[in-house]
Design a protein around this motif. Structure first.
Motif, mmCIF file in Angstrom:
data_model
loop_
_atom_site.group_PDB
_atom_site.id
_atom_site.type_symbol
_atom_site.label_atom_id
_atom_site.label_comp_id
_atom_site.label_asym_id
_atom_site.label_seq_id
_atom_site.Cartn_x
_atom_site.Cartn_y
_atom_site.Cartn_z
ATOM 1 N N PRO A 1 6.327 -4.035 -4.831
ATOM 2 C CA PRO A 1 6.751 -2.207 -4.966
ATOM 3 C C PRO A 1 5.404 -1.605 -5.111
ATOM 4 C CG PRO A 1 8.283 -3.632 -6.253
ATOM 5 C CD PRO A 1 7.282 -4.607 -5.836
ATOM 6 N N THR A 2 5.165 -0.501 -4.865
ATOM 7 C CA THR A 2 3.992 0.523 -4.849
ATOM 8 C C THR A 2 4.607 1.769 -5.438
ATOM 9 O OG1 THR A 2 3.927 1.449 -2.465
ATOM 10 C CG2 THR A 2 2.683 -0.804 -3.068
ATOM 11 N N ARG A 3 3.623 2.740 -5.585
ATOM 12 C CA ARG A 3 3.894 3.911 -6.274
ATOM 13 C C ARG A 3 4.880 4.676 -5.283
ATOM 14 N NH1 ARG A 3 -2.520 5.346 -7.171
ATOM 15 N NH2 ARG A 3 -2.972 3.508 -8.348
ATOM 16 N N PRO B 1 6.162 4.264 -13.172
ATOM 17 C CA PRO B 1 5.902 2.868 -13.595
ATOM 18 C C PRO B 1 4.918 2.142 -12.316
ATOM 19 C CG PRO B 1 8.035 3.619 -12.925
ATOM 20 C CD PRO B 1 7.376 4.648 -13.047
ATOM 21 N N ARG B 2 4.622 2.698 -11.234
ATOM 22 C CA ARG B 2 3.965 1.965 -10.316
ATOM 23 C C ARG B 2 2.807 2.474 -10.372
ATOM 24 N NH1 ARG B 2 7.875 -0.564 -9.698
ATOM 25 N NH2 ARG B 2 6.405 -1.701 -11.054
ATOM 26 N N ARG B 3 2.410 3.043 -11.510
ATOM 27 C CA ARG B 3 0.846 3.605 -11.812
ATOM 28 C C ARG B 3 0.072 3.057 -13.207
ATOM 29 N NH1 ARG B 3 -2.129 8.084 -9.881
ATOM 30 N NH2 ARG B 3 -4.163 7.598 -10.525
ATOM 31 N N THR B 4 1.112 2.398 -14.196
ATOM 32 C CA THR B 4 0.617 2.233 -15.334
ATOM 33 C C THR B 4 0.266 0.911 -15.692
ATOM 34 O OG1 THR B 4 3.128 2.457 -16.150
ATOM 35 C CG2 THR B 4 1.631 4.487 -16.334
ATOM 36 N N GLY B 5 0.165 0.023 -14.793
ATOM 37 C CA GLY B 5 0.032 -1.393 -14.865
ATOM 38 C C GLY B 5 -1.335 -1.742 -16.256
ATOM 39 N N LEU B 6 -2.111 -0.845 -15.884
ATOM 40 C CA LEU B 6 -3.273 -1.141 -16.944
ATOM 41 C C LEU B 6 -2.706 -0.972 -18.512
ATOM 42 C CD1 LEU B 6 -6.405 -1.210 -17.808
ATOM 43 C CD2 LEU B 6 -6.363 1.161 -18.019
ATOM 44 N N LEU B 7 -1.680 0.000 -18.666
ATOM 45 C CA LEU B 7 -1.187 0.041 -19.982
ATOM 46 C C LEU B 7 -0.657 -1.181 -20.628
ATOM 47 C CD1 LEU B 7 -0.781 2.470 -22.060
ATOM 48 C CD2 LEU B 7 1.609 3.003 -21.004
ATOM 49 N N PRO C 1 -1.630 -10.561 -15.497
ATOM 50 C CA PRO C 1 -0.495 -11.097 -14.670
ATOM 51 C C PRO C 1 -0.695 -10.436 -13.276
ATOM 52 C CG PRO C 1 0.362 -10.361 -16.939
ATOM 53 C CD PRO C 1 -1.084 -9.995 -16.802
ATOM 54 N N GLU C 2 -0.473 -11.280 -12.191
ATOM 55 C CA GLU C 2 -0.634 -10.755 -10.944
ATOM 56 C C GLU C 2 0.527 -9.605 -10.741
ATOM 57 O OE1 GLU C 2 -0.821 -13.270 -7.452
ATOM 58 O OE2 GLU C 2 -2.277 -14.612 -8.434
ATOM 59 N N SER C 3 1.560 -9.603 -11.507
ATOM 60 C CA SER C 3 2.597 -8.765 -11.087
ATOM 61 C C SER C 3 2.275 -7.239 -11.520
ATOM 62 C CB SER C 3 3.846 -9.132 -11.884
ATOM 63 O OG SER C 3 3.638 -9.164 -13.402
ATOM 64 N N LEU C 4 1.242 -7.349 -12.124
ATOM 65 C CA LEU C 4 0.717 -5.768 -12.635
ATOM 66 C C LEU C 4 -0.219 -5.141 -11.845
ATOM 67 C CD1 LEU C 4 0.592 -6.350 -16.726
ATOM 68 C CD2 LEU C 4 2.392 -5.150 -15.296
ATOM 69 N N VAL C 5 -0.954 -6.449 -10.988
ATOM 70 C CA VAL C 5 -2.139 -5.909 -10.144
ATOM 71 C C VAL C 5 -2.116 -4.605 -9.453
ATOM 72 C CG1 VAL C 5 -3.607 -6.582 -8.311
ATOM 73 C CG2 VAL C 5 -3.225 -8.163 -10.063
ATOM 74 N N ALA C 6 -1.095 -4.667 -8.675
ATOM 75 C CA ALA C 6 -0.611 -3.450 -7.659
ATOM 76 C C ALA C 6 -0.544 -2.191 -8.224
ATOM 77 C CB ALA C 6 0.408 -3.836 -6.829
ATOM 78 N N ASP C 7 -0.131 -2.210 -9.559
ATOM 79 C CA ASP C 7 0.220 -0.996 -10.430
ATOM 80 C C ASP C 7 -0.878 -0.403 -11.216
ATOM 81 O OD1 ASP C 7 2.895 -1.233 -9.441
ATOM 82 O OD2 ASP C 7 3.552 -2.159 -11.164
ATOM 83 N N MET C 8 -2.222 -1.008 -10.877
ATOM 84 C CA MET C 8 -3.282 -0.789 -11.526
ATOM 85 C C MET C 8 -4.500 -0.943 -10.763
ATOM 86 S SD MET C 8 -3.965 -4.120 -14.346
ATOM 87 C CE MET C 8 -5.625 -3.663 -14.522
ATOM 88 N N ILE C 9 -4.247 -0.545 -9.341
ATOM 89 C CA ILE C 9 -5.337 -0.978 -8.311
ATOM 90 C C ILE C 9 -6.513 0.015 -8.646
ATOM 91 C CG2 ILE C 9 -4.594 0.683 -6.415
ATOM 92 C CD1 ILE C 9 -5.485 -3.140 -6.242
ATOM 93 N N SER D 1 0.809 -1.323 0.173
ATOM 94 C CA SER D 1 0.122 0.143 0.128
ATOM 95 C C SER D 1 0.814 1.174 -0.008
ATOM 96 C CB SER D 1 -1.028 0.060 1.272
ATOM 97 O OG SER D 1 -1.693 1.295 1.333
ATOM 98 N N ALA D 2 0.683 2.134 -1.105
ATOM 99 C CA ALA D 2 1.437 3.233 -1.114
ATOM 100 C C ALA D 2 1.000 4.446 -0.027
ATOM 101 C CB ALA D 2 1.399 3.762 -2.491
ATOM 102 N N GLN D 3 -0.278 4.152 0.415
ATOM 103 C CA GLN D 3 -0.622 4.936 1.488
ATOM 104 C C GLN D 3 -0.021 4.630 2.896
ATOM 105 O OE1 GLN D 3 -4.943 4.907 1.702
ATOM 106 N NE2 GLN D 3 -5.057 5.876 -0.539
#
Length: 357
Positions: free
Chosen positions: A196-198, A265-271, A310-318, A171-173
């Motif tokens: 890793p988070t944002r 990069p910690r934000r653009t998982g959807l891309l 991929p689960e590796s992208l989940v935290a970067d597109m929450i 959690s980045a928060q």
């Protein structure tokens, strides 16, 4: 008797044009906070004009920080320094801003005065124990309602000390609350993440002159420094851009250009997921803006197909899962998603709400 509102939607031959998306919400929150704690006057351009970010600005105004709004999407903040905040004359209302409440808890844990943080009905159901526990390990005293829910009563006058933290939930928060408390703690404050988070807070602390070391999944800072005023240009919000990326991808004949989109990069998982689905999205004019990487995004319509995310992208597109559901519904085949328990504890249960929709 109130008038009813009707929406009519018709097919289009394609979406065309160039857009400037509103500023990033997460960065707008942090820009207000660090500018308030800095020494000197900071200018924030691209500030997101939303209820959550305005609630954060009001919170600091209540604590004696002069914040001017000379025009829409712009704020001028007269910083009071690390120890210049004053007690508000009552509870501070964070509205629906979970980011605002959690990050404020870190800052207020190091103040000399008591504070009560409240929120709306939705925020009052969101768990805060994940922030309370690590802050308590640093010496903070925070009381909450049953189940670790708001309101939060944060005791002043506590002596904070640095510590090594390994949060169980990515959690980045939570990470940001710890780092902000670390500004007031004696010694070294460290955070090591399971994923890793944002790194918005780390980048912005650096921009405001606080020495900090950080990399993928870790951050470390020492006490004894000051924040210096700086001008911040907030990048366009990727979550807002995501709706246009999906819309242009699924509407035949579309081509859109989105200017200055935040590309952390910690934000653009959807891309990454959209590209796996076959989306035609190109990045142009890479640059740095407000300490953050940005780029112009050119998206053309494409035939999407279902994928196993991929689960590796989940935290970067929450924050982008709702619009991913739209892309998946329009794609050919089945899209499968796993590893997203964080979506159950946002302002709503997003998985249940999107499934129902």
């Amino acid at each position: 008797m109130s008038a009813s509102l009707r929406w009519c939607s018709q097919p289009t031959r394609g979406l065309h044009g160039a857009l400037r998306i509103p500023g990033d919400k997460s960065i707008s929150h942090r820009a207000i906070m660090l500018a308030a704690l800095a020494e000197g006057v900071s200018s924030i351009d691209g500030f997101l004009e939303g209820e959550d970010t305005r609630a954060t600005a009001r919170a600091f105004s209540r604590m004696g920080v002069q914040i001017e709004a000379p025009s829409s999407a712009r704020r001028v903040v007269h910083g009071v320094g690390l120890h210049g905040l004053k007690a508000a004359d009552g509870p501070i209302d964070c509205g629906n801003a979970g980011t605002g409440m959690r990050l404020l808890a870190g800052i207020l844990a190091g103040q000399a005065f008591d504070t009560e943080l409240i929120g709306d009905a939705s925020l009052s159901r969101r768990p805060m124990h994940r922030v309370i526990e690590p802050l308590a390990r640093m010496g903070a005293r925070i009381d909450a309602a049953d189940g670790g829910l708001p309101p939060l009563h944060i005791r002043g006058g506590c002596s904070l000390h640095g510590a090594r933290h390994e949060p169980a939930v990515a959690s980045a928060q939570v990470k940001s609350a710890i780092l902000l408390a670390g500004l007031y703690a004696q010694g070294t404050t460290e955070v090591y993440e399971v994923q890793p988070t944002r790194d918005y807070t780390e980048r912005m602390l650096e921009a405001f002159g606080w020495p900090i070391e950080f990399g993928s999944g870790w951050a470390r800072l020492e006490d004894g420094h000051r924040l210096q005023a700086t001008d911040v240009s907030v990048p366009a919000d990727f979550s807002s851009a995501a709706f246009f990326l999906v819309a242009a991808s699924i509407v035949p004949g579309s081509q859109l250009l989105l200017h200055a989109v935040g590309m952390n990069p910690r934000r653009t998982g959807l891309l990454g997921v959209l590209r796996l689905m076959g989306a035609d999205i190109r990045e142009e004019n890479h640059r740095t803006q407000g300490g953050e990487p940005v780029a112009d995004l050119r998206v053309r319509s494409a035939a999407l197909h279902g994928v196993d995310v991929p689960e590796s992208l989940v935290a970067d597109m929450i924050d982008e899962f709702p619009v991913l559901f739209v892309a998946a519904a329009a794609a050919d085949g089945t899209t499968r998603i796993s590893g997203a328990p964080e979506l159950r504890v946002k302002e709503s249960d997003r998985l249940a709400m999107m499934a129902r929709g």
